[in-house]
Design a protein around this motif. Sequence first.
Motif, PDB file in Angstrom:
ATOM      1  N   VAL A   1       0.818  -1.211   0.000  1.00  0.00           N
ATOM      2  CA  VAL A   1       0.000   0.000   0.000  1.00  0.00           C
ATOM      3  C   VAL A   1       0.855   1.266   0.000  1.00  0.00           C
ATOM      4  CG1 VAL A   1      -1.648   1.335   1.395  1.00  0.00           C
ATOM      5  CG2 VAL A   1      -1.989  -1.132   1.069  1.00  0.00           C
ATOM      6  N   GLY A   2       1.973   1.247   0.709  1.00  0.00           N
ATOM      7  CA  GLY A   2       2.788   2.450   0.878  1.00  0.00           C
ATOM      8  C   GLY A   2       3.109   3.212  -0.389  1.00  0.00           C
ATOM      9  N   PRO A   3       3.692   2.559  -1.403  1.00  0.00           N
ATOM     10  CA  PRO A   3       4.055   3.290  -2.624  1.00  0.00           C
ATOM     11  C   PRO A   3       2.859   3.930  -3.326  1.00  0.00           C
ATOM     12  CG  PRO A   3       5.144   1.156  -2.556  1.00  0.00           C
ATOM     13  CD  PRO A   3       4.143   1.157  -1.441  1.00  0.00           C
ATOM     14  N   THR A   4       1.686   3.301  -3.219  1.00  0.00           N
ATOM     15  CA  THR A   4       0.523   3.833  -3.928  1.00  0.00           C
ATOM     16  C   THR A   4      -0.050   5.066  -3.242  1.00  0.00           C
ATOM     17  OG1 THR A   4      -1.069   2.391  -2.783  1.00  0.00           O
ATOM     18  CG2 THR A   4      -0.049   1.540  -4.786  1.00  0.00           C
ATOM     19  N   THR A   5       0.251   5.249  -1.958  1.00  0.00           N
ATOM     20  CA  THR A   5      -0.232   6.436  -1.253  1.00  0.00           C
ATOM     21  C   THR A   5       0.358   7.698  -1.872  1.00  0.00           C
ATOM     22  OG1 THR A   5      -0.544   5.248   0.840  1.00  0.00           O
ATOM     23  CG2 THR A   5      -0.265   7.624   0.975  1.00  0.00           C
ATOM     24  N   ILE A   6       1.667   7.718  -2.052  1.00  0.00           N
ATOM     25  CA  ILE A   6       2.307   8.893  -2.640  1.00  0.00           C
ATOM     26  C   ILE A   6       1.902   9.041  -4.103  1.00  0.00           C
ATOM     27  CG2 ILE A   6       4.512   9.967  -3.228  1.00  0.00           C
ATOM     28  CD1 ILE A   6       5.721   8.749  -0.743  1.00  0.00           C
ATOM     29  N   ALA A   7       1.771   7.929  -4.809  1.00  0.00           N
ATOM     30  CA  ALA A   7       1.358   7.997  -6.214  1.00  0.00           C
ATOM     31  C   ALA A   7      -0.029   8.619  -6.348  1.00  0.00           C
ATOM     32  CB  ALA A   7       1.376   6.597  -6.837  1.00  0.00           C
ATOM     33  N   ALA A   8      -0.932   8.264  -5.429  1.00  0.00           N
ATOM     34  CA  ALA A   8      -2.280   8.839  -5.457  1.00  0.00           C
ATOM     35  C   ALA A   8      -2.236  10.337  -5.209  1.00  0.00           C
ATOM     36  CB  ALA A   8      -3.167   8.150  -4.420  1.00  0.00           C
ATOM     37  N   LEU A   9      -1.404  10.758  -4.267  1.00  0.00           N
ATOM     38  CA  LEU A   9      -1.235  12.186  -3.993  1.00  0.00           C
ATOM     39  C   LEU A   9      -0.753  12.928  -5.233  1.00  0.00           C
ATOM     40  CD1 LEU A   9      -0.787  14.664  -2.006  1.00  0.00           C
ATOM     41  CD2 LEU A   9       1.539  13.760  -1.733  1.00  0.00           C
ATOM     42  N   ILE A  10       0.249  12.387  -5.899  1.00  0.00           N
ATOM     43  CA  ILE A  10       0.808  13.021  -7.091  1.00  0.00           C
ATOM     44  C   ILE A  10      -0.236  13.065  -8.209  1.00  0.00           C
ATOM     45  CG2 ILE A  10       2.579  12.838  -8.868  1.00  0.00           C
ATOM     46  CD1 ILE A  10       3.557  13.627  -5.988  1.00  0.00           C
ATOM     47  N   ASN A  11      -0.954  11.975  -8.389  1.00  0.00           N
ATOM     48  CA  ASN A  11      -1.977  11.907  -9.432  1.00  0.00           C
ATOM     49  C   ASN A  11      -3.092  12.910  -9.164  1.00  0.00           C
ATOM     50  OD1 ASN A  11      -3.042  10.712 -11.843  1.00  0.00           O
ATOM     51  ND2 ASN A  11      -4.528   9.620 -10.574  1.00  0.00           N
ATOM     52  N   GLN A  12      -3.503  13.011  -7.908  1.00  0.00           N
ATOM     53  CA  GLN A  12      -4.589  13.929  -7.571  1.00  0.00           C
ATOM     54  C   GLN A  12      -4.141  15.386  -7.726  1.00  0.00           C
ATOM     55  OE1 GLN A  12      -7.583  11.274  -4.849  1.00  0.00           O
ATOM     56  NE2 GLN A  12      -6.217  12.608  -3.718  1.00  0.00           N
ATOM     57  N   THR A  13      -2.861  15.655  -7.525  1.00  0.00           N
ATOM     58  CA  THR A  13      -2.350  17.010  -7.770  1.00  0.00           C
ATOM     59  C   THR A  13      -2.458  17.359  -9.245  1.00  0.00           C
ATOM     60  OG1 THR A  13      -0.802  16.814  -5.907  1.00  0.00           O
ATOM     61  CG2 THR A  13      -0.374  18.550  -7.504  1.00  0.00           C
ATOM     62  N   SER A  14      -2.152  16.409 -10.101  1.00  0.00           N
ATOM     63  CA  SER A  14      -2.269  16.662 -11.545  1.00  0.00           C
ATOM     64  C   SER A  14      -3.734  16.888 -11.939  1.00  0.00           C
ATOM     65  CB  SER A  14      -1.660  15.506 -12.347  1.00  0.00           C
ATOM     66  OG  SER A  14      -2.469  14.350 -12.320  1.00  0.00           O
ATOM     67  N   ILE A  15      -4.630  16.146 -11.308  1.00  0.00           N
ATOM     68  CA  ILE A  15      -6.063  16.310 -11.575  1.00  0.00           C
ATOM     69  C   ILE A  15      -6.532  17.685 -11.089  1.00  0.00           C
ATOM     70  CG2 ILE A  15      -8.367  15.492 -10.908  1.00  0.00           C
ATOM     71  CD1 ILE A  15      -7.124  12.635 -10.841  1.00  0.00           C
ATOM     72  N   GLY A  16      -6.100  18.056  -9.870  1.00  0.00           N
ATOM     73  CA  GLY A  16      -6.481  19.350  -9.321  1.00  0.00           C
ATOM     74  C   GLY A  16      -5.987  20.503 -10.183  1.00  0.00           C
ATOM     75  N   ALA A  17      -4.755  20.391 -10.676  1.00  0.00           N
ATOM     76  CA  ALA A  17      -4.208  21.436 -11.537  1.00  0.00           C
ATOM     77  C   ALA A  17      -5.034  21.578 -12.811  1.00  0.00           C
ATOM     78  CB  ALA A  17      -2.754  21.120 -11.873  1.00  0.00           C
ATOM     79  N   ALA A  18      -5.389  20.461 -13.401  1.00  0.00           N
ATOM     80  CA  ALA A  18      -6.196  20.501 -14.618  1.00  0.00           C
ATOM     81  C   ALA A  18      -7.517  21.222 -14.374  1.00  0.00           C
ATOM     82  CB  ALA A  18      -6.443  19.079 -15.125  1.00  0.00           C
ATOM     83  N   ARG A  19      -8.194  20.872 -13.297  1.00  0.00           N
ATOM     84  CA  ARG A  19      -9.486  21.497 -12.994  1.00  0.00           C
ATOM     85  C   ARG A  19      -9.331  23.003 -12.767  1.00  0.00           C
ATOM     86  NH1 ARG A  19     -11.323  16.918  -8.609  1.00  0.00           N
ATOM     87  NH2 ARG A  19     -12.134  15.361 -10.063  1.00  0.00           N
ATOM     88  N   GLN A  20      -8.296  23.392 -12.015  1.00  0.00           N
ATOM     89  CA  GLN A  20      -8.108  24.811 -11.713  1.00  0.00           C
ATOM     90  C   GLN A  20      -7.765  25.619 -12.952  1.00  0.00           C
ATOM     91  OE1 GLN A  20      -5.454  25.208  -8.148  1.00  0.00           O
ATOM     92  NE2 GLN A  20      -6.084  23.091  -7.784  1.00  0.00           N
ATOM     93  N   LEU A  21      -7.192  24.956 -13.942  1.00  0.00           N
ATOM     94  CA  LEU A  21      -6.820  25.637 -15.177  1.00  0.00           C
ATOM     95  C   LEU A  21      -7.879  25.492 -16.273  1.00  0.00           C
ATOM     96  CD1 LEU A  21      -3.069  24.576 -15.077  1.00  0.00           C
ATOM     97  CD2 LEU A  21      -3.959  26.915 -14.835  1.00  0.00           C
ATOM     98  N   GLY A  22      -9.057  24.980 -15.894  1.00  0.00           N
ATOM     99  CA  GLY A  22     -10.173  24.910 -16.819  1.00  0.00           C
ATOM    100  C   GLY A  22     -10.144  23.754 -17.788  1.00  0.00           C
ATOM    101  N   LEU A  23      -9.367  22.707 -17.455  1.00  0.00           N
ATOM    102  CA  LEU A  23      -9.262  21.532 -18.319  1.00  0.00           C
ATOM    103  C   LEU A  23      -9.992  20.351 -17.694  1.00  0.00           C
ATOM    104  CD1 LEU A  23      -5.441  21.777 -19.157  1.00  0.00           C
ATOM    105  CD2 LEU A  23      -7.345  22.639 -20.538  1.00  0.00           C
ATOM    106  N   ASP A  24     -10.426  19.426 -18.528  1.00  0.00           N
ATOM    107  CA  ASP A  24     -11.068  18.206 -18.047  1.00  0.00           C
ATOM    108  C   ASP A  24      -9.966  17.144 -17.835  1.00  0.00           C
ATOM    109  OD1 ASP A  24     -12.442  15.890 -17.526  1.00  0.00           O
ATOM    110  OD2 ASP A  24     -13.730  15.984 -19.297  1.00  0.00           O
ATOM    111  N   PRO A  25      -9.685  16.785 -16.591  1.00  0.00           N
ATOM    112  CA  PRO A  25      -8.595  15.824 -16.354  1.00  0.00           C
ATOM    113  C   PRO A  25      -8.845  14.463 -16.993  1.00  0.00           C
ATOM    114  CG  PRO A  25      -9.862  16.203 -14.344  1.00  0.00           C
ATOM    115  CD  PRO A  25     -10.316  17.218 -15.330  1.00  0.00           C
ATOM    116  N   ASN A  26     -10.104  14.132 -17.212  1.00  0.00           N
ATOM    117  CA  ASN A  26     -10.419  12.830 -17.810  1.00  0.00           C
ATOM    118  C   ASN A  26     -10.080  12.782 -19.296  1.00  0.00           C
ATOM    119  OD1 ASN A  26     -11.513  11.754 -15.401  1.00  0.00           O
ATOM    120  ND2 ASN A  26     -13.422  12.884 -15.761  1.00  0.00           N
ATOM    121  N   ASN A  27      -9.872  13.941 -19.889  1.00  0.00           N
ATOM    122  CA  ASN A  27      -9.533  13.995 -21.308  1.00  0.00           C
ATOM    123  C   ASN A  27      -8.067  14.317 -21.544  1.00  0.00           C
ATOM    124  OD1 ASN A  27     -12.158  13.426 -22.173  1.00  0.00           O
ATOM    125  ND2 ASN A  27     -12.758  15.586 -22.109  1.00  0.00           N
ATOM    126  N   LEU A  28      -7.271  14.228 -20.479  1.00  0.00           N
ATOM    127  CA  LEU A  28      -5.845  14.512 -20.613  1.00  0.00           C
ATOM    128  C   LEU A  28      -5.028  13.245 -20.456  1.00  0.00           C
ATOM    129  CD1 LEU A  28      -5.587  17.790 -18.493  1.00  0.00           C
ATOM    130  CD2 LEU A  28      -5.688  17.574 -20.979  1.00  0.00           C
TER     131      LEU A  28
END
Length: 287
Positions: free
Chosen positions: A260-287
Amino acid sequence: MSDPTIIDGKKVSKQVQEQAAQRVEKIKQATGVTPCLVTVLVGSDPASITYTQMKRKRCEAVGMKSMKVELPTETTTDQLLAKIKELGDDPAIHGILLQHPVPSQIDERAAFEAIPASKDVDGVTIASFGAMAFDLPGFGCATPAGICDLIDAYDIDCTGKHAVVIGRSPILGKPMAMMLLARHATVTICHSRTVDLPSVVKQGDIVVAAVGIPNFVKGDWLKEGAIVLDAGYNPGNVGDCDYESCFPKSSMITPVPGGVGPTTIAALINQTSIGAARQLGLDPNNL
């Protein structure tokens, strides 16, 4: 029964981080903006220093910016809230992680709640929990989100399964239960006042251990063929499950370390990329 499958968290985390890297590159191409995660550390706890360093390193590995804010141990709640508000108001910052635990004089919940929901990439606010529980856009707590990445990677069908979550912390046990419920599992949450815990655990097709006690869950507690997801990490590199006795009873199991440990940080990093997309007006599901 055939030999249990050892769930490889390192492999899955690499896959998740590769997805994040692709999204980050597309964000840069579309907007010219590089997503940025800031880690906030209060005090000088050695383990917390190491964790924040790891998170920043992974962040940079996928092409994002990382920023660190380090505050003295004697920082007050008001001082921390002011700093988090400042970071939350900065449009160049897309994710805020407050490393916990914080020193005892700080109101940790108030500090978490100061993080804007759009930048709560660690999934620690009440708003994030509510969004996740109602299956709305938001961020899951990083460790349960990482466990869900393992579930997806190994094609574990939770529908109709009895999932037993041992632990009810607001950033692990409770959100994990909600995520499993969203996957159509029947969920039981166990805790320190559960009567006859072993007999309850024995009903679980899926068992998530999240109690913070080394080797707590024993193999004879498990149903034959249970899927064991160990979210614990204790001194000596041991989990919350007694691996030697749980391994032969399980059909799938996460090792500690490397599960589980390695996936915790990976989830954090992935969610940061998703958050950035949303804040910049992009659909993260289409990136």
